[in-house]
Design a protein around this motif. Structure first.
Motif, mmCIF file in Angstrom:
data_model
loop_
_atom_site.group_PDB
_atom_site.id
_atom_site.type_symbol
_atom_site.label_atom_id
_atom_site.label_comp_id
_atom_site.label_asym_id
_atom_site.label_seq_id
_atom_site.Cartn_x
_atom_site.Cartn_y
_atom_site.Cartn_z
ATOM 1 N N LYS A 117 -10.768 32.867 -21.622
ATOM 2 C CA LYS A 117 -11.681 31.903 -21.523
ATOM 3 C C LYS A 117 -11.462 30.523 -22.212
ATOM 4 N N SER A 118 -10.361 30.764 -22.749
ATOM 5 C CA SER A 118 -10.143 29.479 -23.920
ATOM 6 C C SER A 118 -8.385 29.129 -23.689
ATOM 7 N N CYS A 119 -8.149 27.932 -23.905
ATOM 8 C CA CYS A 119 -6.774 27.332 -23.834
ATOM 9 C C CYS A 119 -6.536 26.524 -25.228
ATOM 10 N N LEU A 120 -5.310 26.099 -25.159
ATOM 11 C CA LEU A 120 -4.835 25.190 -26.455
ATOM 12 C C LEU A 120 -4.065 24.234 -25.988
ATOM 13 N N TRP A 121 -4.073 22.986 -26.856
ATOM 14 C CA TRP A 121 -2.920 22.073 -26.595
ATOM 15 C C TRP A 121 -3.084 21.123 -27.784
ATOM 16 N N HIS A 122 -1.828 20.409 -28.001
ATOM 17 C CA HIS A 122 -1.740 19.151 -29.010
ATOM 18 C C HIS A 122 -2.027 17.954 -28.390
ATOM 19 N N ALA A 123 -2.517 17.185 -29.222
ATOM 20 C CA ALA A 123 -2.734 15.571 -28.854
ATOM 21 C C ALA A 123 -2.842 14.719 -29.925
ATOM 22 N N SER A 124 -2.771 13.529 -29.689
ATOM 23 C CA SER A 124 -2.834 12.625 -30.892
ATOM 24 C C SER A 124 -4.053 11.924 -30.695
ATOM 25 N N ASP A 133 -2.804 13.977 -35.311
ATOM 26 C CA ASP A 133 -2.195 14.930 -34.671
ATOM 27 C C ASP A 133 -3.009 15.916 -34.576
ATOM 28 N N GLU A 134 -3.825 16.693 -33.576
ATOM 29 C CA GLU A 134 -4.605 17.923 -33.578
ATOM 30 C C GLU A 134 -4.182 18.763 -32.600
ATOM 31 N N LEU A 135 -4.405 20.042 -33.046
ATOM 32 C CA LEU A 135 -4.324 21.022 -32.294
ATOM 33 C C LEU A 135 -5.697 21.514 -31.715
ATOM 34 N N PHE A 136 -5.990 21.414 -30.504
ATOM 35 C CA PHE A 136 -7.234 22.033 -30.094
ATOM 36 C C PHE A 136 -7.393 23.196 -29.310
ATOM 37 N N CYS A 137 -8.611 23.729 -29.322
ATOM 38 C CA CYS A 137 -9.039 24.984 -28.667
ATOM 39 C C CYS A 137 -10.239 24.756 -27.905
ATOM 40 N N ILE A 138 -10.420 24.978 -26.598
ATOM 41 C CA ILE A 138 -11.513 24.912 -25.931
ATOM 42 C C ILE A 138 -11.950 25.996 -25.345
ATOM 43 N N ARG A 139 -13.312 26.277 -25.198
ATOM 44 C CA ARG A 139 -13.620 27.775 -24.752
ATOM 45 C C ARG A 139 -14.891 27.390 -23.689
ATOM 46 N N PHE A 140 -14.572 28.070 -22.611
ATOM 47 C CA PHE A 140 -15.420 27.774 -21.619
ATOM 48 C C PHE A 140 -16.205 29.119 -21.384
ATOM 49 N N ALA A 141 -17.432 28.907 -20.410
ATOM 50 C CA ALA A 141 -18.287 29.898 -20.187
ATOM 51 C C ALA A 141 -17.780 31.087 -19.290
ATOM 52 N N SER A 142 -16.854 30.730 -18.537
ATOM 53 C CA SER A 142 -16.125 31.668 -17.688
ATOM 54 C C SER A 142 -14.706 31.356 -17.343
ATOM 55 N N VAL A 143 -14.048 32.626 -16.932
ATOM 56 C CA VAL A 143 -12.451 32.349 -16.870
ATOM 57 C C VAL A 143 -12.121 31.282 -15.656
#
Length: 219
Positions: A117-124, A133-143
């Motif tokens: 339910k989560s994924c990652l990405w890099h961004a400025s 420069d950040e490494l983000f992780c975002i989590r959702f309520a469903s797949v």
């Protein structure tokens, strides 16, 4: 004996109800006049192409741990004129920006190991007023929401590639297709020529055999 009537009359005067306020018809203007103010979100020239509820985290390098940035709505906004797309996320109650960056063609998003339910990405990112420069992780309520986000993110990144690059790729594909067609046509022509040659040889051989089998003519 003294009379108590004055005292009684005085008490009645004190207990008499106050008269109602009379309406004089006068209008009192407010001391402060508040004018309606238009609030700008900075998104007026953009069209939302994705809008999902989620929770965002960023990786703290110094503490070597994930820290929550906020829970709210993540959006992908496409500019009406430039066509550029940026990712914006605001906290649900305070509307404070916790992510704000362009989606660039070099970006990739990937699943978080152990959590579909989560994924990652890099961004400025520019959420704090300066690029970081950040490494983000975002989590959702469903797949399903996570997959939708990842698919749209990748499609946007691909669409942001320069037109020249896309044109070169198309030209290269066209050249390969043309070359393949020419090679195929050449092969077909060679086969046809070979068949024609073999047919000619067979015909000549048949004529020779027929000629050799004829009886000699008498003189």
């Amino acid at each position: 004996m003294a009379s108590k009537e004055p005292e009684h009359e005085h008490r009645e005067d004190q207990e008499a109800p106050a008269a109602e306020d009379e309406d004089t018809g006068a209008q009192v203007a407010p001391i402060v006049k508040l004018e309606e103010v238009a609030v700008s979100t900075g998104e007026e020239n953009e069209d939302p192409i994705l809008d999902l509820k989620s929770k965002l985290y960023r990786f703290d390098k110094e503490g070597n741990q994930w820290k929550e940035r906020g829970a709210g709505t993540v959006k992908l906004l496409k500019h009406k004129e430039t066509g550029k797309v940026r990712l914006v996320m605001r906290q649900s109650k305070t509307l404070k920006i916790c992510a704000n960056h362009l989606v660039l063609p070099t970006m990739t998003v990937q699943e978080h190991a152990g959590n579909d339910k989560s994924c990652l990405w890099h961004a400025s990112d520019y959420a704090d007023g300066e690029l970081k420069d950040e490494l983000f992780c975002i989590r959702f309520a469903s797949v399903e929401n996570c997959k939708t986000f990842m698919q749209m993110f990748q499609e946007v990144a691909e669409s942001q590639k320069p037109k020249e690059e896309n044109k070169d790729a198309s030209d290269a594909a066209g050249q390969l297709e043309k070359l393949s067609f020419q090679e195929k046509a050449g092969e077909e022509k060679a086969v046809a020529k070979q068949e024609e040659k073999e047919t000619k040889v067979d015909t000549e051989k048949a004529d020779t055999e027929k000629k050799d089998g004829e009886p000699a003519s008498s003189t």
